[in-house]
Write a protein that holds these residues in place. Structure first.
Motif, PDB file in Angstrom:
ATOM      1  N   SER A 241       7.078 -10.047 -14.198  1.00 43.90           N
ATOM      2  CA  SER A 241       7.943 -10.691 -13.207  1.00 43.90           C
ATOM      3  C   SER A 241       8.344  -9.740 -12.084  1.00 43.90           C
ATOM      4  N   LEU A 242       7.756  -8.550 -12.073  1.00 43.22           N
ATOM      5  CA  LEU A 242       8.136  -7.590 -11.030  1.00 43.22           C
ATOM      6  C   LEU A 242       7.435  -7.891  -9.717  1.00 43.22           C
ATOM      7  N   LYS A 243       8.141  -7.554  -8.652  1.00 41.29           N
ATOM      8  CA  LYS A 243       7.557  -7.633  -7.316  1.00 41.29           C
ATOM      9  C   LYS A 243       7.847  -6.341  -6.599  1.00 41.29           C
ATOM     10  N   PRO A 244       6.890  -5.569  -6.137  1.00 40.42           N
ATOM     11  CA  PRO A 244       5.470  -5.823  -6.350  1.00 40.42           C
ATOM     12  C   PRO A 244       5.085  -5.665  -7.818  1.00 40.42           C
ATOM     13  N   ARG A 245       3.945  -6.196  -8.192  1.00 41.81           N
ATOM     14  CA  ARG A 245       3.444  -6.070  -9.558  1.00 41.81           C
ATOM     15  C   ARG A 245       3.010  -4.638  -9.811  1.00 41.81           C
ATOM     16  N   PRO A 246       3.099  -4.177 -11.066  1.00 46.43           N
ATOM     17  CA  PRO A 246       2.619  -2.830 -11.383  1.00 46.43           C
ATOM     18  C   PRO A 246       1.149  -2.670 -10.983  1.00 46.43           C
ATOM     19  N   ALA A 247       0.825  -1.490 -10.498  1.00 47.24           N
ATOM     20  CA  ALA A 247      -0.525  -1.256  -9.993  1.00 47.24           C
ATOM     21  C   ALA A 247      -1.563  -1.320 -11.103  1.00 47.24           C
ATOM     22  N   ASN A 248      -2.736  -1.797 -10.748  1.00 40.81           N
ATOM     23  CA  ASN A 248      -3.895  -1.756 -11.641  1.00 40.81           C
ATOM     24  C   ASN A 248      -4.506  -0.365 -11.511  1.00 40.81           C
TER      25      ASN A 248
ATOM     26  N   ALA B   1      -9.922   1.901  -5.786  1.00 40.36           N
ATOM     27  CA  ALA B   1      -9.012   2.413  -4.760  1.00 40.36           C
ATOM     28  C   ALA B   1      -7.995   3.382  -5.355  1.00 40.36           C
ATOM     29  N   PHE B   2      -7.576   3.097  -6.592  1.00 39.48           N
ATOM     30  CA  PHE B   2      -6.639   4.004  -7.251  1.00 39.48           C
ATOM     31  C   PHE B   2      -7.346   5.300  -7.614  1.00 39.48           C
ATOM     32  N   PHE B   3      -8.535   5.156  -8.195  1.00 42.44           N
ATOM     33  CA  PHE B   3      -9.290   6.303  -8.675  1.00 42.44           C
ATOM     34  C   PHE B   3      -9.631   7.277  -7.539  1.00 42.44           C
TER      35      PHE B   3
ATOM     36  N   TYR C 280      -4.843  11.451 -17.704  1.00 41.29           N
ATOM     37  CA  TYR C 280      -5.155  10.274 -18.507  1.00 41.29           C
ATOM     38  C   TYR C 280      -5.381   9.022 -17.663  1.00 41.29           C
ATOM     39  N   ILE C 281      -4.484   8.748 -16.724  1.00 38.69           N
ATOM     40  CA  ILE C 281      -4.654   7.487 -15.981  1.00 38.69           C
ATOM     41  C   ILE C 281      -5.860   7.537 -15.050  1.00 38.69           C
ATOM     42  N   LYS C 282      -6.254   8.740 -14.650  1.00 37.79           N
ATOM     43  CA  LYS C 282      -7.470   8.857 -13.843  1.00 37.79           C
ATOM     44  C   LYS C 282      -8.724   8.621 -14.707  1.00 37.79           C
TER      45      LYS C 282
ATOM     46  N   PRO D 261      10.841   1.953  -6.364  1.00 32.78           N
ATOM     47  CA  PRO D 261      11.325   0.769  -7.082  1.00 32.78           C
ATOM     48  C   PRO D 261      10.332  -0.403  -7.000  1.00 32.78           C
ATOM     49  N   PRO D 262      10.133  -1.108  -8.104  1.00 36.54           N
ATOM     50  CA  PRO D 262      10.835  -1.034  -9.392  1.00 36.54           C
ATOM     51  C   PRO D 262      10.345   0.068 -10.340  1.00 36.54           C
ATOM     52  N   MET D 263       9.424   0.912  -9.898  1.00 36.61           N
ATOM     53  CA  MET D 263       8.994   1.990 -10.802  1.00 36.61           C
ATOM     54  C   MET D 263       9.929   3.193 -10.660  1.00 36.61           C
ATOM     55  N   ALA D 264      10.312   3.756 -11.791  1.00 36.72           N
ATOM     56  CA  ALA D 264      11.241   4.881 -11.792  1.00 36.72           C
ATOM     57  C   ALA D 264      10.566   6.157 -11.295  1.00 36.72           C
TER      58      ALA D 264
ATOM     59  N   SER E 271       0.877  -1.153   0.000  1.00 35.94           N
ATOM     60  CA  SER E 271       0.000   0.000   0.000  1.00 35.94           C
ATOM     61  C   SER E 271       0.919   1.208   0.000  1.00 35.94           C
ATOM     62  N   TRP E 272       1.073   1.780  -1.166  1.00 35.26           N
ATOM     63  CA  TRP E 272       1.958   2.909  -1.363  1.00 35.26           C
ATOM     64  C   TRP E 272       1.129   4.168  -1.155  1.00 35.26           C
ATOM     65  N   THR E 273       1.455   4.924  -0.133  1.00 34.38           N
ATOM     66  CA  THR E 273       0.671   6.120   0.158  1.00 34.38           C
ATOM     67  C   THR E 273       1.520   7.373   0.002  1.00 34.38           C
TER      68      THR E 273
ATOM     69  N   GLN F 275       3.815   5.448 -24.431  1.00 37.61           N
ATOM     70  CA  GLN F 275       5.252   5.491 -24.618  1.00 37.61           C
ATOM     71  C   GLN F 275       6.024   5.045 -23.366  1.00 37.61           C
ATOM     72  N   TYR F 276       5.596   5.477 -22.198  1.00 42.96           N
ATOM     73  CA  TYR F 276       6.389   5.266 -20.982  1.00 42.96           C
ATOM     74  C   TYR F 276       5.815   4.250 -19.993  1.00 42.96           C
ATOM     75  N   CYS F 277       4.540   4.052 -19.974  1.00 39.05           N
ATOM     76  CA  CYS F 277       3.926   3.337 -18.855  1.00 39.05           C
ATOM     77  C   CYS F 277       3.287   2.005 -19.226  1.00 39.05           C
ATOM     78  N   ALA F 278       2.763   1.924 -20.466  1.00 35.70           N
ATOM     79  CA  ALA F 278       1.995   0.745 -20.854  1.00 35.70           C
ATOM     80  C   ALA F 278       2.818  -0.534 -20.758  1.00 35.70           C
TER      81      ALA F 278
ATOM     82  N   CYS G  43       4.631  -1.611 -18.513  1.00 39.15           N
ATOM     83  CA  CYS G  43       4.433  -2.238 -17.204  1.00 39.15           C
ATOM     84  C   CYS G  43       2.955  -2.284 -16.794  1.00 39.15           C
ATOM     85  N   HIS G  44       2.282  -1.144 -16.950  1.00 36.33           N
ATOM     86  CA  HIS G  44       0.907  -1.061 -16.434  1.00 36.33           C
ATOM     87  C   HIS G  44      -0.136  -1.610 -17.411  1.00 36.33           C
ATOM     88  N   GLY G  45       0.282  -1.970 -18.621  1.00 40.97           N
ATOM     89  CA  GLY G  45      -0.637  -2.552 -19.599  1.00 40.97           C
ATOM     90  C   GLY G  45      -1.332  -1.486 -20.428  1.00 40.97           C
TER      91      GLY G  45
HETATM   92  C1  HEC Z   1       9.137  -0.815 -14.712  1.00 38.45           C
HETATM   93  C2  HEC Z   1       7.698  -0.930 -14.674  1.00 38.45           C
HETATM   94  C3  HEC Z   1       6.896   0.345 -14.488  1.00 38.45           C
HETATM   95  C4  HEC Z   1       6.804   1.414 -15.349  1.00 38.45           C
HETATM   96  C5  HEC Z   1       7.517   1.621 -16.681  1.00 38.45           C
HETATM   97  C6  HEC Z   1       5.856   2.320 -14.743  1.00 38.45           C
HETATM   98  N1  HEC Z   1       5.397   1.833 -13.562  1.00 38.45           N
HETATM   99 FE1  HEC Z   1       4.013   2.666 -12.341  1.00 38.45          FE
HETATM  100  N2  HEC Z   1       4.234   1.193 -11.018  1.00 38.45           N
HETATM  101  C7  HEC Z   1       5.039   0.094 -11.180  1.00 38.45           C
HETATM  102  C8  HEC Z   1       4.971  -0.726  -9.991  1.00 38.45           C
HETATM  103  C9  HEC Z   1       5.719  -2.041  -9.764  1.00 38.45           C
HETATM  104  C10 HEC Z   1       4.078  -0.088  -9.108  1.00 38.45           C
HETATM  105  C11 HEC Z   1       3.673  -0.558  -7.714  1.00 38.45           C
HETATM  106  C12 HEC Z   1       4.610   0.053  -6.702  1.00 38.45           C
HETATM  107  C13 HEC Z   1       4.213  -0.313  -5.278  1.00 38.45           C
HETATM  108  O1  HEC Z   1       3.032  -0.418  -5.000  1.00 38.45           O
HETATM  109  O2  HEC Z   1       5.116  -0.450  -4.470  1.00 38.45           O
HETATM  110  C14 HEC Z   1       3.634   1.114  -9.782  1.00 38.45           C
HETATM  111  C15 HEC Z   1       2.739   2.003  -9.248  1.00 38.45           C
HETATM  112  C16 HEC Z   1       2.265   3.129  -9.904  1.00 38.45           C
HETATM  113  C17 HEC Z   1       1.311   4.069  -9.346  1.00 38.45           C
HETATM  114  C18 HEC Z   1       0.688   4.007  -7.967  1.00 38.45           C
HETATM  115  C19 HEC Z   1      -0.641   3.284  -8.056  1.00 38.45           C
HETATM  116  C20 HEC Z   1      -1.458   3.345  -6.794  1.00 38.45           C
HETATM  117  O3  HEC Z   1      -2.241   2.424  -6.566  1.00 38.45           O
HETATM  118  O4  HEC Z   1      -1.364   4.317  -6.065  1.00 38.45           O
HETATM  119  C21 HEC Z   1       1.074   5.007 -10.314  1.00 38.45           C
HETATM  120  C22 HEC Z   1       0.160   6.200 -10.220  1.00 38.45           C
HETATM  121  C23 HEC Z   1       1.890   4.664 -11.452  1.00 38.45           C
HETATM  122  N3  HEC Z   1       2.597   3.515 -11.173  1.00 38.45           N
HETATM  123  C24 HEC Z   1       1.912   5.381 -12.631  1.00 38.45           C
HETATM  124  C25 HEC Z   1       2.824   5.162 -13.652  1.00 38.45           C
HETATM  125  C26 HEC Z   1       2.944   6.003 -14.812  1.00 38.45           C
HETATM  126  C27 HEC Z   1       2.076   7.204 -15.123  1.00 38.45           C
HETATM  127  C28 HEC Z   1       3.964   5.508 -15.547  1.00 38.45           C
HETATM  128  C29 HEC Z   1       4.535   6.046 -16.841  1.00 38.45           C
HETATM  129  C30 HEC Z   1       5.069   7.380 -16.785  1.00 38.45           C
HETATM  130  C31 HEC Z   1       4.461   4.323 -14.866  1.00 38.45           C
HETATM  131  N4  HEC Z   1       3.749   4.152 -13.713  1.00 38.45           N
HETATM  132  C32 HEC Z   1       5.468   3.516 -15.328  1.00 38.45           C
HETATM  133  C33 HEC Z   1       5.815  -0.208 -12.275  1.00 38.45           C
HETATM  134  C34 HEC Z   1       6.016   0.622 -13.367  1.00 38.45           C
END
Ligand code: HEC
Length: 140
Positions: free
Chosen positions: A84-91, A96-98, A134-136, A114-117, A35-37, A65-68, A70-72
């Motif tokens: 294969s990331l842990k934790p998995r990229p957020a849905n 809860a995100f919205f 956009y993501i909202k 980490p692993p998100m930049a 739960s990243w707050t 370009q940058y997010c899909a 990982c986030h699909g």
């Molecule tokens: C390398 C893979 C990766 C990429 C690329 C990436 N993310 Fe993430 N993202 C993650 C992961 C893994 C988490 C979960 C982190 C956690 O919960 O500790 C995350 C979490 C998030 C969250 C928090 C979600 C929540 O529930 O609060 C947001 C917002 C987000 N990413 C937006 C983005 C956006 C926008 C981009 C593109 C600019 C991006 N991410 C690119 C891996 C990635």
């Protein structure tokens, strides 16, 4: 230690091992989610481009370009690079995100975790807000 005293101390040994495991692996490594707050102060940040159609479109382009990866494509957290990331990229389509403020989301993609930049230096403030818009909008 002879066999008898081993059994006597069995509970102590098991408790010690369990404690070591619990301290070595944070729950996110075990359960694959966190739960990243964002800090409360982030809620005060206001999206200057809210409800702006053109920036929503720009956000979409940036997202692909940058997010899909990982986030699909649709934000479900099922991108190829995230499998294969842990934790998995957020849905990003979840309720809860919205429910988070735009400011909290902006803070997260600025600071990263980490692993998100962190996108602080990669993307301009304007681009980060466009992404927030956009993501909202991904929740259907
Ligand atoms: C390398 C893979 C990766 C990429 C690329 C990436 N993310 Fe993430 N993202 C993650 C992961 C893994 C988490 C979960 C982190 C956690 O919960 O500790 C995350 C979490 C998030 C969250 C928090 C979600 C929540 O529930 O609060 C947001 C917002 C987000 N990413 C937006 C983005 C956006 C926008 C981009 C593109 C600019 C991006 N991410 C690119 C891996 C990635």
């Amino acid at each position: 230690m002879n066999k008898k005293s081993f059994w006597k101390f069995r509970k102590v040994i098991i408790a010690f091992i369990a404690l070591t495991i619990a301290l070595t692996f944070p729950s996110e490594k075990v359960f694959g989610q966190t739960s990243w707050t964002a800090p409360k102060s982030a809620n005060n940040l206001k999206n200057p481009y809210k409800n702006d159609k053109a920036s929503l479109q720009k956000g979409k382009t940036l997202y692909k370009q940058y997010c899909a990866i990982c986030h699909g494509e649709k934000g479900k957290g099922d991108g190829m690079a995230g499998m294969s990331l842990k934790p998995r990229p957020a849905n990003l389509t979840k309720e809860a995100f919205f429910k988070q403020t735009d400011g909290a989301v902006f803070w997260k993609l600025t600071e990263g975790k980490p692993p998100m930049a962190a996108y602080k230096t990669v993307l301009t403030k304007e681009q980060r807000w466009q992404l927030v818009s956009y993501i909202k909008s991904l929740r259907k």
